[in-house]
Design an enzyme around this catalytic site. Structure first.
Site: not given
Ligand code: ADP
Length: 396
Positions: A8, A90, A179, A207, A210, A240, A284, A334, A383
């Protein structure tokens, strides 16, 4: 032994995970940060809690790839480069061109570069990562895996904006989503866990990390998703804003004396969402803590987060005319049993319910009560495994 490496690449970073295939076990993972600097940071974790970390000059992505491979041998994680038989990259934007993952050749690299107008920072870095691996390991299977591919099955009514049609036909201005690799992975896993064919299920995959997005997966295909032309749309996210009225842009730019639209879009991308609402944090966990301590802005930020997730689930029940399963995944999905509970408790009219005891988990589990009309599942996303599976699938 056959190992695959999932990459990535960002503009100044390169994250990787080395997997033993087909077992899908993680052998090592790590990160090169601050590429281009004299004090780049290079970390690998491997074995049983072993960690390698150095600060050294890594002036470009090619050097990062060389160092990474050399270090895998030096740390005896692999005996030689021959053990690595595949690499998967990715890629954020695949446009309308890439409906599936693709074997990397010069043409694909060129196309990824050309698609950079849809994801300027990401696609350029990802193309550099592909070139760097081609140079150092030219003979292994190299695959590009696109965040957008899974969503190319969306019908026109889902991906077109209600603006003059020529903006789509001339400029390809439309919804692409993101995603996709994660939504694809958890949808398939949900069908396995429920013991039913994916083709027969209506699944809503949430999903919530963040960055956050929700997808309607009908018969295994994405039919709508909450992110839009870019990952700014849809849900309230860490920083966002998600969906807003476009008129607010002009109104606020006037009020704030901002003349550069990029400056305002930057606020919507990096200073909004949970961070902007709570004034506390984009994370969060911090927002939950502040809310529990009585911070009212943090409390309302949590309410808005849950509200937007519920509304998208409601929309997608309508889009598919039903739902068999709702899946939670990614950092918040999760780990935050409170978020899952609050979301589902507002959807009981649809036949959704949560089993508090089953919901008290961070692991893969069905968290709705036995015999519930709608199955609710918690599925950690992966992923990297999905990328490694694509390497196996496309191997020549
Ligand atoms: P991304 O990959 O998009 O950067 P992640 O999927 O790692 O994001 O998710 C990060 C989010 O998950 C953060 O908001 C973080 O606070 C949240 N998170 C992680 N653990 C918990 C937890 N125990 N409770 C609530 N939220 C959590």
């Amino acid at each position: 032994m056959s190992k695959s490496i999932a990459i990535n690449a960002g503009s100044s970073s390169l994250k990787f995970q080395l997997l033993e295939m087909p077992e899908e076990t993680v052998v090592a993972k790590g990160l090169v940060e601050r590429i281009g600097m004299e004090d780049a940071i290079f970390t690998i974790s491997y074995g049983e809690d072993q960690e390698y970390k150095v600060v050294e000059p890594i002036l470009n992505h090619e050097v990062a790839v060389e160092k990474l491979l050399e270090q895998l041998v030096a740390l005896e994680i692999i005996a030689s480069f021959d053990e690595i038989t595949g690499v998967g990259h990715r890629v954020v934007a695949g446009g309308e061109l890439f409906k599936d993952s693709a074997l990397v050749d010069d043409e694909v690299i060129k196309q990824v570069e050309e698609l950079a107008e849809f994801a300027p920072l990401h696609n350029k870095a990802e193309a550099i990562g592909m070139k760097a691996f081609k140079k150092v390991l030219p003979d292994i299977t190299s695959v590009a895996v696109f965040d957008t591919s899974f969503h190319t099955s969306m019908p026109k009514k889902a991906y077109l904006y209600s603006v003059p049609m020529e903006y789509y036909t001339e400029f390809k201005a439309r919804k692409y989503g993101a995603h996709g690799t994660s939504h694809r992975f958890v949808a398939r896993r949900a069908a396995e866990m429920l013991g039913k064919p994916l083709e027969e299920l209506k699944i809503i995959t949430c999903h919530l990390g963040n960055g956050a997005s929700i997808t309607a997966v009908d018969g295994g295909k994405s039919v709508d998703t909450s992110m839009g032309f870019s990952p700014l749309a849809g849900l309230t996210m860490g920083t966002r804003c998600g969906d807003i009225d476009a008129s607010l842009v002009g109104f606020l730019m006037n009020k704030l004396n901002i003349t550069d639209i990029n400056e305002f879009v930057d606020i919507l991308n990096h200073k909004s969402g949970l961070l902007g609402l709570s004034g506390v944090s984009s994370d969060m966990r911090d927002v939950e803590t502040a809310a529990a301590e009585g911070n009212e802005d943090a409390q309302v930020a949590l309410e808005i987060f849950v509200d937007r997730v519920q509304k998208y689930i409601g929309q997608y029940v309508a889009v598919m005319n039903g739902v068999d399963a709702i899946v939670f995944t990614a950092g918040i999905g999760e780990n935050s049993k409170e978020t899952r509970r609050d979301v589902i408790n507002g959807l009981t009219w649809f036949g959704c319910a949560i089993d508090e005891e089953r919901n008290n988990t961070r692991k893969e589990a069905i968290i709705s009560p036995e015999g519930a009309k709608v199955a609710v599942l918690n599925i950690p996303t992966n992923e990297e495994v999905e990328i490694a599976r694509d390497i196996e699938r496309l191997r020549k």
